[in-house]
Scaffold this motif. Structure first.
Motif, short mmCIF file in Angstrom:
data_model
loop_
_atom_site.label_atom_id
_atom_site.label_comp_id
_atom_site.label_asym_id
_atom_site.label_seq_id
_atom_site.Cartn_x
_atom_site.Cartn_y
_atom_site.Cartn_z
N LEU A 210 -57.71 -55.64 20.84
CA LEU A 210 -57.58 -55.19 22.23
C LEU A 210 -57.73 -56.30 23.27
CD1 LEU A 210 -57.10 -52.85 24.18
CD2 LEU A 210 -59.55 -52.33 24.05
N PRO A 211 -58.65 -57.25 23.12
CA PRO A 211 -58.79 -58.29 24.16
C PRO A 211 -57.65 -59.30 24.21
CG PRO A 211 -60.76 -58.11 22.77
CD PRO A 211 -59.68 -57.37 22.08
N PHE A 212 -56.68 -59.19 23.28
CA PHE A 212 -55.66 -60.23 23.16
C PHE A 212 -54.24 -59.70 23.25
CE2 PHE A 212 -59.44 -61.22 20.60
CZ PHE A 212 -59.93 -62.27 21.36
N ILE A 213 -54.06 -58.53 23.85
CA ILE A 213 -52.72 -57.95 23.94
C ILE A 213 -52.44 -57.51 25.37
CG2 ILE A 213 -52.64 -57.23 21.54
CD1 ILE A 213 -53.52 -54.43 22.40
N LYS A 214 -51.15 -57.52 25.74
CA LYS A 214 -50.75 -57.13 27.09
C LYS A 214 -49.84 -55.91 27.11
CE LYS A 214 -51.35 -61.73 29.09
NZ LYS A 214 -50.73 -62.85 29.86
N THR A 215 -49.44 -55.43 25.92
CA THR A 215 -48.67 -54.20 25.82
C THR A 215 -49.09 -53.47 24.55
OG1 THR A 215 -46.85 -55.11 24.52
CG2 THR A 215 -46.66 -55.28 26.94
N ALA A 216 -48.73 -52.19 24.48
CA ALA A 216 -49.02 -51.43 23.26
C ALA A 216 -48.26 -52.01 22.07
CB ALA A 216 -48.64 -49.97 23.48
N ARG A 217 -47.01 -52.43 22.29
CA ARG A 217 -46.23 -53.01 21.20
C ARG A 217 -46.88 -54.29 20.68
NH1 ARG A 217 -40.62 -51.37 20.72
NH2 ARG A 217 -40.22 -49.65 22.17
#
Length: 471
Positions: free
Chosen positions: A127-134
Motif C-alpha cells: 500500500l505505501p508504494f502504489i498510486k493506483t489500484a492496478r
C-alpha cells in the motif's frame, strides 16, 4: 500457521452500483474473540527500507519515500504486523486478506511457501508504494511470483476509478478481476473468481505463465474456458456450511428476486452480480453486520428451530475489526470507516483520508482488557449485550442509529468546509480534528451504554428472590 488464516467476509461495490457513485470495499477481519486492534497513520517516508517479516522471515528491500497511509495493526507485533486495511495519500485503498483454500492437486504441483509473503506483511509492503489500484495488483502479483506465499488469499484494491479483487492460488500463481462499475461481489473464504478472459487486460490481470502451468499439469476440469475457482479452489462440504451461505445471504439482500432460486449450500454462486437497487454505505454496513436475519438460520432468532445457527454468519464473535474503504466520494474526501470488535454490535466510525493522527484510545489495545482502549470500549458493550441479548439489543441499536445520523450530518459539513481550505497542512489538521471529534463521540456513547447496561444487569442475578412484602 497464524490463527488469521481462518476467516473474514468481503464485499466490493462498483461506482455505478452505489447510490452516490462511491466505490466501496469492505471486510470483516475475523480471528479471535479477544485480540485487540489499533489504528495508526504512517507519515510519508516513515517506513524503513528493510522489511523483515516476523511471521515468515521474509526479507525485502522496500522502495524509498513510502506514502502516508492508515492501517489497523495488531496490539502486538510478536507474530507480525497484520496491518489489514488502509488508504494511502494517493487515494488508493487496500484490504488484505480474505482467507481461502487451494485444492490438493494444485498444491501438489505448486506448494505453498513457508518463507513467502503472507497476509501479515501485504499491506505494509504494497500500500505505501502504489498510486493506483492496478499498480497494487501488479506489485502484489510480482512479489508473490518472486517470493511465493504460504497462504491462499483474496485481496481488495480500489482507487477513485475502479475496484479490483486479487486471488492467489498455490504458492506462486494469481489472478485479479476488475469489479464492473455496475456490479458488486461478496466473498466468503473460497476462491471466488470464475472465468478469466486472457484477451481483456482492462478487466483481468494474471500471472503470465498461469495457462502454461495449468496445461502442463492437466489441472483444468472443464472442457472449455478457464474457471479459476474450478481449477484452483475447493468445493467441499466444509465450504457448503462455512462459506457459500454468506455469499447466498448477500445475494438475498441485494438481489432478492433475481437470486430467489439460489440455495445456501450451492457451490455455483456467481462472483459478479448486478444489484436490483443502488447500494448505499449503510447497505454495505448492514451486510458486514449480518447474521442471516429473517431466515431460519439466524443464531439470534427466538425459538428452537433446528436450523438456527446451522451456518457460519457474516458477523462473528471472533471479528477483531471491520472496515469499509469509501473511495470516489463526490466531495473528493474519501473515508476509512472502522468498526472495532463485533460488527453487529459496534459502529462504523469515519476517519477522513488526509488525517495525520487518530484519537489516543484508537492507538491503544492490550490484553487483558483496558478501559482506555477503543477496541475494548466497543467489545465491553457487546459482551454486556450478549449477556441478555433480547433485552439489551434494542438499546445498542438505538445508539447505533444515533451515531449513524450524527456521522451523516457531520460528514456533510466536512464535505462543504474542507474543500475551501486551500493550505494543505491546514486542511489535514481540520480533517484530523474532525475525525477525532467523531471518534470521541462514538466512544462517549458506547461508554454511556456500557454504564447503563451494567446497571441494568445487576438485577439479572440468579440470587434474586421475589420477597413477600408482608413478611
Amino acid at each position: 500457521m497464524n490463527d488469521h488464516f481462518s476467516s473474514c467476509t468481503s464485499i466490493l461495490v462498483g461506482k455505478n452500483a452505489s447510490t452516490d457513485h462511491s466505490i466501496l470495499i469492505g471486510r470483516n477481519e475475523d480471528a479471535k474473540a479477544a485480540w485487540p486492534k489499533r489504528m495508526v497513520v504512517h507519515a510519508h517516508g516513515s517506513l524503513s527500507r528493510e522489511f523483515v517479516s516476523k511471521d515468515t522471515g521474509l526479507k525485502l528491500e522496500l522502495p524509498a519515500n513510502s506514502a502516508r497511509y492508515t492501517a489497523t495493526p495488531e496490539w502486538t507485533d510478536k507474530e507480525g504486523l497484520f496491518e489489514e486495511d488502509g488508504i494511502n495519500e494517493y487515494d488508493v485503498a487496500m484490504s488484505a486478506t480474505e482467507s481461502a483454500y487451494s485444492n490438493d492437486l494444485v498444491l501438489g504441483f505448486d506448494p505453498l511457501v513457508k518463507s513467502g509473503l503472507n497476509e501479515e506483511a501485504m499491506i505494509t509492503v504494497v500500500l505505501p508504494f502504489i498510486k493506483t489500484a492496478r499498480e497494487g495488483v501488479k506489485r502484489l502479483g510480482q512479489l508473490i511470483e518472486q517470493y511465493g506465499t504460504g497462504e491462499t488469499n483474496g485481496v481488495l484494491f480500489a482507487d477513485n476509478n475502479e475496484a479490483w479483487y486479487f486471488e492467489s492460488g498455490g504458492g506462486h500463481y494469481w489472478v485479479a478481476q476488475r469489479i464492473p462499475d455496475d456490479s458488486y461481489a461478496v466473498v466468503a473464504n473460497q476462491l471466488a473468481i470464475q472465468e478469466i478472459d486472457f484477451d481483456d487486460p482492462d478487466n483481468f490481470m494474471f500471472q503470465p505463465n498461469i495457462r502454461d502451468f495449468v496445461a502442463a499439469h492437466n489441472l483444468n476440469p472443464d472442457p472449455d474456458g478457464f474457471n479459476f475457482r474450478h481449477i484452483f479452489g475447493t468445493a467441499n462440504r466444509s465450504d457448503a456450511i462455512y462459506s457459500t451461505p454468506r455469499v447466498w445471504y448477500g445475494h438475498q439482500m441485494f438481489n432478492p428476486h433475481q437470486c430467489a432460486d439460489e440455495m445456501p449450500e450451492s457451490q455455483d454462486l456467481p462472483f459478479i452480480v448486478k444489484p436490483e437497487h443502488q447500494l448505499s454505505l449503510l447497505d454495505v454496513q448492514s451486510y458486514l453486520g449480518s447474521h442471516f436475519q429473517g431466515t431460519p438460520f439466524d443464531p439470534l432468532a427466538v425459538g428452537k428451530d433446528p436450523r438456527k445457527g446451522k451456518y457460519r454468519p457474516v458477523s462473528l464473535a471472533k471479528t477483531q475489526e471491520s472496515h469499509i474503504l469509501q473511495m470516489n466520494r463526490p466531495s473528493g474526501i474519501n473515508i476509512h470507516w472502522l468498526a472495532m470488535g463485533v460488527t453487529a454490535e459496534s459502529t462504523y466510525v469515519p476517519f477522513f483520508n488526509g488525517i495525520t493522527d487518530v484519537l489516543s484510545p484508537y492507538k491503544r489495545g492490550k490484553l487483558p482488557s483496558q478501559d482506555s482502549s477503543a477496541y475494548w470500549t466497543f467489545k465491553n458493550a457487546g459482551v454486556l449485550v450478549d449477556a441478555q441479548m433480547h433485552d439489551f439489543l434494542p438499546q445498542l441499536e438505538e445508539v447505533q442509529h444515533q451515531l449513524n445520523q450524527a456521522f451523516i450530518r457531520a460528514i456533510a459539513k466536512v464535505d462543504q468546509e474542507a474543500p475551501t481550505i486551500q493550505n494543505m497542512a491546514k486542511r489535514q489538521h481540520y480533517l484530523t480534528e474532525q475525525s477525532k471529534s467523531l471518534a470521541s463521540l462514538a466512544l462517549k456513547k458506547y461508554r454511556q451504554l456500557t454504564a447503563q447496561l451494567l446497571t441494568q444487569l445487576t438485577d439479572y442475578s440468579p440470587l434474586n428472590f421475589d420477597t413477600d412484602e408482608k413478611l
